[in-house]
Enzyme design. Sequence first.
Site, mmCIF file in Angstrom:
data_model
loop_
_atom_site.group_PDB
_atom_site.id
_atom_site.type_symbol
_atom_site.label_atom_id
_atom_site.label_comp_id
_atom_site.label_asym_id
_atom_site.label_seq_id
_atom_site.Cartn_x
_atom_site.Cartn_y
_atom_site.Cartn_z
ATOM 1 N N LYS A 182 76.186 50.801 138.311
ATOM 2 C CA LYS A 182 76.309 49.876 137.177
ATOM 3 C C LYS A 182 74.908 49.497 136.716
ATOM 4 O O LYS A 182 74.214 48.733 137.388
ATOM 5 C CB LYS A 182 77.090 48.618 137.536
ATOM 6 C CG LYS A 182 77.535 47.846 136.265
ATOM 7 C CD LYS A 182 77.698 46.377 136.458
ATOM 8 C CE LYS A 182 76.428 45.601 136.318
ATOM 9 N NZ LYS A 182 75.857 45.607 134.927
ATOM 10 N N VAL A 239 71.704 35.500 142.055
ATOM 11 C CA VAL A 239 72.822 36.433 141.949
ATOM 12 C C VAL A 239 72.989 37.227 143.240
ATOM 13 O O VAL A 239 74.109 37.516 143.677
ATOM 14 C CB VAL A 239 72.650 37.366 140.735
ATOM 15 C CG1 VAL A 239 73.795 38.370 140.658
ATOM 16 C CG2 VAL A 239 72.595 36.553 139.450
ATOM 17 N N GLU A 257 67.599 43.659 147.105
ATOM 18 C CA GLU A 257 66.177 43.620 146.768
ATOM 19 C C GLU A 257 66.058 42.584 145.665
ATOM 20 O O GLU A 257 66.510 42.791 144.546
ATOM 21 C CB GLU A 257 65.693 44.998 146.314
ATOM 22 C CG GLU A 257 64.185 45.148 146.369
ATOM 23 C CD GLU A 257 63.495 44.578 145.134
ATOM 24 O OE1 GLU A 257 62.996 43.436 145.220
ATOM 25 O OE2 GLU A 257 63.473 45.267 144.110
ATOM 26 N N CYS A 291 59.173 42.569 140.370
ATOM 27 C CA CYS A 291 59.332 41.645 141.497
ATOM 28 C C CYS A 291 58.137 41.689 142.435
ATOM 29 O O CYS A 291 57.936 40.771 143.232
ATOM 30 C CB CYS A 291 60.622 41.950 142.257
ATOM 31 S SG CYS A 291 60.808 43.680 142.704
ATOM 32 N N GLU A 383 59.433 32.450 140.205
ATOM 33 C CA GLU A 383 59.221 33.795 139.668
ATOM 34 C C GLU A 383 59.372 33.756 138.147
ATOM 35 O O GLU A 383 60.471 33.604 137.625
ATOM 36 C CB GLU A 383 60.214 34.785 140.277
ATOM 37 C CG GLU A 383 59.964 36.217 139.844
ATOM 38 C CD GLU A 383 60.903 37.203 140.503
ATOM 39 O OE1 GLU A 383 62.107 36.893 140.610
ATOM 40 O OE2 GLU A 383 60.434 38.288 140.916
#
Length: 484
Positions: A182, A239, A257, A291, A383
């Site tokens: 997805k 999430v 991750e 990230c 972040e």
Amino acid sequence: MSEQSEQSEQSEQSEQSEQSQHEQYEHEPQALQVLNPATEEVVATVPAATAQDVEAAVSRAAGAQTEWAALAPGDRARLLRRFAAVVDGHLEELARLEVREAGHTVGNARWEAGNVRDLLDYAAGGVERLTGRQIPVAGGLDVTFHEPLGVVGVIAPWNFPMPIAAWGTAPALAAGNAVLLKPAETTPLTALRLAELALEAGLPEGLFQVLPGHGPVAGNALVEHPGVAKIVFTGSTVVGKQVLAKGSALLKRVTLELGGKSPNIVFADADIEAAAAAAPMSFLDNSGQDCCARTRVLVQRSVYDRFLDLLTPAVESVLVGDPADENTQMGPLISKVQRDRVRSYVDPDAPGIRGKAPEGPGFWFPPTVLTGVEPHARVAVEEVFGPVAVVLPFEDEADAIRLANDTPYGLSGSLWTRDIGRALRVSQAVRAGNLSVNSHSSVRYSTPFGGFKQSGIGRELGPDALTAFTETKNVFISTEGPAQ
């Protein structure tokens, strides 16, 4: 507000938002409109997968997986190498598609397409080396086997659509699994093209399927489906926690991750010129939507002013513009939503260094380095996921380690020093999964990648990648003769 209560509130808000989105999309499935981030023009409209589409895809994948796992290892490896070769023949096409849907510079996009090819080749080499063990035991022979899990769901992000999709897909296929991918809502095009190339290479129909769709619908259906044995998720920590919680109801295996707030530690004994020259692209690559971005630049106080003097022209000279231009170093952000989020972290009057960005259509934000920031300011600990960094001074080695670890994340980081002893000491003391010394290189397909703390669970890539998509079976064979 405490960090714990703030995270709890964010999680609650995210869950409420997800529920409302789920209800909206479930009743009226919407097509995905893909925008070019550099122009805001619509480049494609893609049907959004429903929960029923996921159900049908899982059924097809289960059948294809049985056929795939029954192939001799050498035949599976050959097909994966053929897939890699077909991708290699379409590198420029895939790269240009990535430029249009994600706004990546064309140089970066070519690397990403090449990384998919390399991952497939590397994973193919592991098929015939996925060996078990013979364990000495009394009374017989004991052997282990690595057997495929079955159907694996890979939920990929929008920041690196091609390579991160391949991080899960390539080793999962090599280990004998089927894969349902997805992609993110904003970047489905390269994933759909890769699925077409897989069929062209001869992979069985249904083995590798792409399900573009909304996270609360297609993503949720994958996570909650009992026929999906494992989920590989790359995205936000909020999430990721939801994926883990939902998967745990089925004892589903999960690799996560997640976010990062990585340090770039510059000691006084380092090559300061080299460290300053390398610093900008450690947080401006992919417009800071990485990230692993080194957005917390920690500089020893005795060289702080000199470092800033060198950093200023390096940041100001970064060329931001049309991602299709070969000379461009930084493109736009992915969306208006992301640009607004990045803006919320930056006071226009805050002191620092600012580069230039185009005006007019497109989701542009200039390279930004903030100085005079408190270590626990929002921009210094959260972040941002944009081209924004902060520079913080530190006193000594112990202070540098303290600052580097003063974050809930632990994904990546760099340190600059000429002292090999210090490099080893600090590398062992910093709580992060991927560190570089006198470099900002975080990711290689041949080495493991993953985070500490709230940056994730599990490892991807490297020589053990295939085993993460297998069950270990133990078999004992008695060698004792019949009783006399």
